[in-house]
Design a protein around this motif. Structure first.
Motif, PDB file in Angstrom:
ATOM      1  N   ARG A 110      48.150  -3.952  50.185  1.00 20.19           N
ATOM      2  CA  ARG A 110      48.347  -2.496  50.253  1.00 20.19           C
ATOM      3  C   ARG A 110      49.617  -2.060  49.528  1.00 20.19           C
ATOM      4  O   ARG A 110      49.747  -0.898  49.159  1.00 20.19           O
ATOM      5  CB  ARG A 110      48.394  -2.034  51.709  1.00 20.19           C
ATOM      6  N   ARG A 111      50.543  -2.978  49.301  1.00 18.94           N
ATOM      7  CA  ARG A 111      51.797  -2.667  48.627  1.00 18.94           C
ATOM      8  C   ARG A 111      51.857  -3.257  47.217  1.00 18.94           C
ATOM      9  O   ARG A 111      52.920  -3.347  46.618  1.00 18.94           O
ATOM     10  CB  ARG A 111      52.966  -3.159  49.463  1.00 18.94           C
ATOM     11  N   SER A 112      50.718  -3.671  46.715  1.00 18.30           N
ATOM     12  CA  SER A 112      50.603  -4.242  45.365  1.00 18.30           C
ATOM     13  C   SER A 112      51.541  -5.438  45.171  1.00 18.30           C
ATOM     14  O   SER A 112      52.193  -5.572  44.134  1.00 18.30           O
ATOM     15  CB  SER A 112      50.871  -3.164  44.310  1.00 18.30           C
ATOM     16  N   ILE A 113      51.604  -6.288  46.174  1.00 21.58           N
ATOM     17  CA  ILE A 113      52.341  -7.554  46.083  1.00 21.58           C
ATOM     18  C   ILE A 113      51.277  -8.639  45.916  1.00 21.58           C
ATOM     19  O   ILE A 113      50.657  -9.066  46.890  1.00 21.58           O
ATOM     20  CB  ILE A 113      53.194  -7.797  47.347  1.00 21.58           C
ATOM     21  N   PRO A 114      51.034  -9.078  44.685  1.00 23.85           N
ATOM     22  CA  PRO A 114      49.919  -9.994  44.454  1.00 23.85           C
ATOM     23  C   PRO A 114      50.201 -11.451  44.832  1.00 23.85           C
ATOM     24  O   PRO A 114      49.275 -12.228  45.015  1.00 23.85           O
ATOM     25  CB  PRO A 114      49.667  -9.881  42.955  1.00 23.85           C
ATOM     26  N   GLU A 115      51.496 -11.817  44.921  1.00 28.08           N
ATOM     27  CA  GLU A 115      51.779 -13.208  45.248  1.00 28.08           C
ATOM     28  C   GLU A 115      53.109 -13.349  45.962  1.00 28.08           C
ATOM     29  O   GLU A 115      53.980 -12.482  45.869  1.00 28.08           O
ATOM     30  CB  GLU A 115      51.718 -14.104  44.019  1.00 28.08           C
ATOM     31  N   PHE A 116      53.229 -14.467  46.680  1.00 22.73           N
ATOM     32  CA  PHE A 116      54.483 -14.848  47.324  1.00 22.73           C
ATOM     33  C   PHE A 116      54.512 -16.362  47.415  1.00 22.73           C
ATOM     34  O   PHE A 116      53.501 -17.034  47.245  1.00 22.73           O
ATOM     35  CB  PHE A 116      54.632 -14.192  48.707  1.00 22.73           C
ATOM     36  N   TYR A 117      55.678 -16.887  47.649  1.00 23.65           N
ATOM     37  CA  TYR A 117      55.822 -18.334  47.765  1.00 23.65           C
ATOM     38  C   TYR A 117      56.486 -18.676  49.088  1.00 23.65           C
ATOM     39  O   TYR A 117      57.048 -17.811  49.770  1.00 23.65           O
ATOM     40  CB  TYR A 117      56.597 -18.910  46.577  1.00 23.65           C
ATOM     41  N   PHE A 118      56.445 -19.956  49.450  1.00 26.57           N
ATOM     42  CA  PHE A 118      57.035 -20.394  50.708  1.00 26.57           C
ATOM     43  C   PHE A 118      57.094 -21.914  50.756  1.00 26.57           C
ATOM     44  O   PHE A 118      56.427 -22.601  49.992  1.00 26.57           O
ATOM     45  CB  PHE A 118      56.241 -19.863  51.911  1.00 26.57           C
ATOM     46  N   VAL A 119      57.920 -22.410  51.669  1.00 24.93           N
ATOM     47  CA  VAL A 119      57.934 -23.836  52.015  1.00 24.93           C
ATOM     48  C   VAL A 119      57.431 -23.950  53.444  1.00 24.93           C
ATOM     49  O   VAL A 119      57.457 -22.977  54.206  1.00 24.93           O
ATOM     50  CB  VAL A 119      59.342 -24.463  51.871  1.00 24.93           C
ATOM     51  N   THR A 120      56.968 -25.148  53.799  1.00 24.00           N
ATOM     52  CA  THR A 120      56.404 -25.330  55.131  1.00 24.00           C
ATOM     53  C   THR A 120      56.577 -26.768  55.597  1.00 24.00           C
ATOM     54  O   THR A 120      56.937 -27.641  54.806  1.00 24.00           O
ATOM     55  CB  THR A 120      54.911 -24.933  55.145  1.00 24.00           C
ATOM     56  N   SER A 121      56.299 -26.978  56.853  1.00 25.35           N
ATOM     57  CA  SER A 121      56.271 -28.334  57.399  1.00 25.35           C
ATOM     58  C   SER A 121      55.049 -29.061  56.839  1.00 25.35           C
ATOM     59  O   SER A 121      53.994 -28.450  56.659  1.00 25.35           O
ATOM     60  CB  SER A 121      56.169 -28.291  58.923  1.00 25.35           C
ATOM     61  N   PRO A 122      55.167 -30.353  56.594  1.00 26.26           N
ATOM     62  CA  PRO A 122      54.016 -31.098  56.067  1.00 26.26           C
ATOM     63  C   PRO A 122      52.772 -30.980  56.952  1.00 26.26           C
ATOM     64  O   PRO A 122      51.654 -30.997  56.449  1.00 26.26           O
ATOM     65  CB  PRO A 122      54.520 -32.545  56.014  1.00 26.26           C
ATOM     66  N   GLN A 123      52.962 -30.818  58.250  1.00 26.66           N
ATOM     67  CA  GLN A 123      51.836 -30.732  59.168  1.00 26.66           C
ATOM     68  C   GLN A 123      50.984 -29.476  58.952  1.00 26.66           C
ATOM     69  O   GLN A 123      49.849 -29.409  59.405  1.00 26.66           O
ATOM     70  CB  GLN A 123      52.333 -30.749  60.619  1.00 26.66           C
ATOM     71  N   ALA A 124      51.523 -28.474  58.279  1.00 27.04           N
ATOM     72  CA  ALA A 124      50.810 -27.211  58.091  1.00 27.04           C
ATOM     73  C   ALA A 124      50.103 -27.101  56.745  1.00 27.04           C
ATOM     74  O   ALA A 124      49.477 -26.080  56.450  1.00 27.04           O
ATOM     75  CB  ALA A 124      51.783 -26.043  58.271  1.00 27.04           C
ATOM     76  N   ILE A 125      50.167 -28.136  55.937  1.00 26.98           N
ATOM     77  CA  ILE A 125      49.561 -28.088  54.600  1.00 26.98           C
ATOM     78  C   ILE A 125      48.090 -27.685  54.662  1.00 26.98           C
ATOM     79  O   ILE A 125      47.651 -26.805  53.925  1.00 26.98           O
ATOM     80  CB  ILE A 125      49.719 -29.444  53.875  1.00 26.98           C
TER      81      ILE A 125
END
Length: 163
Positions: A110-125
């Motif tokens: 809705r805000r025209s944000i087509p992408e984002f990035y992040f890091v995560t715990s390996p268990q959440a892959i």
């Protein structure tokens, strides 16, 4: 969240919600079995603050007085980073994570944000891959220096979370 309800309702968080969100983030991160030293460092260096809530989009779902899920994005240069994405243990494996992801990605769309990035715990892959995010490398954890997965989500890619 009453047992008869199957849909999470989100509202914008306020600085007054900080203690609840910190508690949920701590409990959610501890779910993965990290030791006391890791969790102490997590609480001191990474946990959400009133300032973050004032300056960034943060959305929370409540079960009466208890925060049960929240996400938070922040601007990073010309892009966006998913800084927080936490859900209570009682909600794991029931489709609520997918609902939270859909709330986040709908908000971005809705805000025209087509992408984002992040890091995560390996268990959440596996979860993030199911939601259509793509792992694009490994980064060093700011908490303990270990290698952790780095992901990017692009709304222009087909993603199974909407099917």
């Amino acid at each position: 969240m009453e047992a008869t309800k199957n849909t999470l309702q989100f509202q914008q968080a306020t600085p007054n919600d900080t203690a609840h969100l910190r508690s949920l983030a701590h409990q959610s991160e501890a779910h993965w079995g990290y030791g006391e030293a890791f969790m102490d460092t997590f609480d001191r260096t990474f946990n959400i603050t009133e300032q973050f809530i004032r300056e960034n989009p943060v959305y929370v779902s409540w079960d009466h007085e208890n925060a049960i899920a929240f996400w938070g994005l922040k601007r990073d240069g010309g892009g966006w980073e998913l800084e927080y994405f936490y859900i209570s243990e009682q909600c794991l494996g029931k489709g609520y994570g997918k609902q939270m992801w859909n709330h986040l990605t709908d908000w971005c769309r809705r805000r025209s944000i087509p992408e984002f990035y992040f890091v995560t715990s390996p268990q959440a892959i596996g979860f993030y891959e199911k939601m259509g995010a793509k792992q694009d490398g490994m980064w060093r954890s700011s908490i303990d220096g270990r290698s952790i997965p780095h992901f990017i989500y692009n709304d222009k890619q087909p993603h199974p979370s909407k099917t």
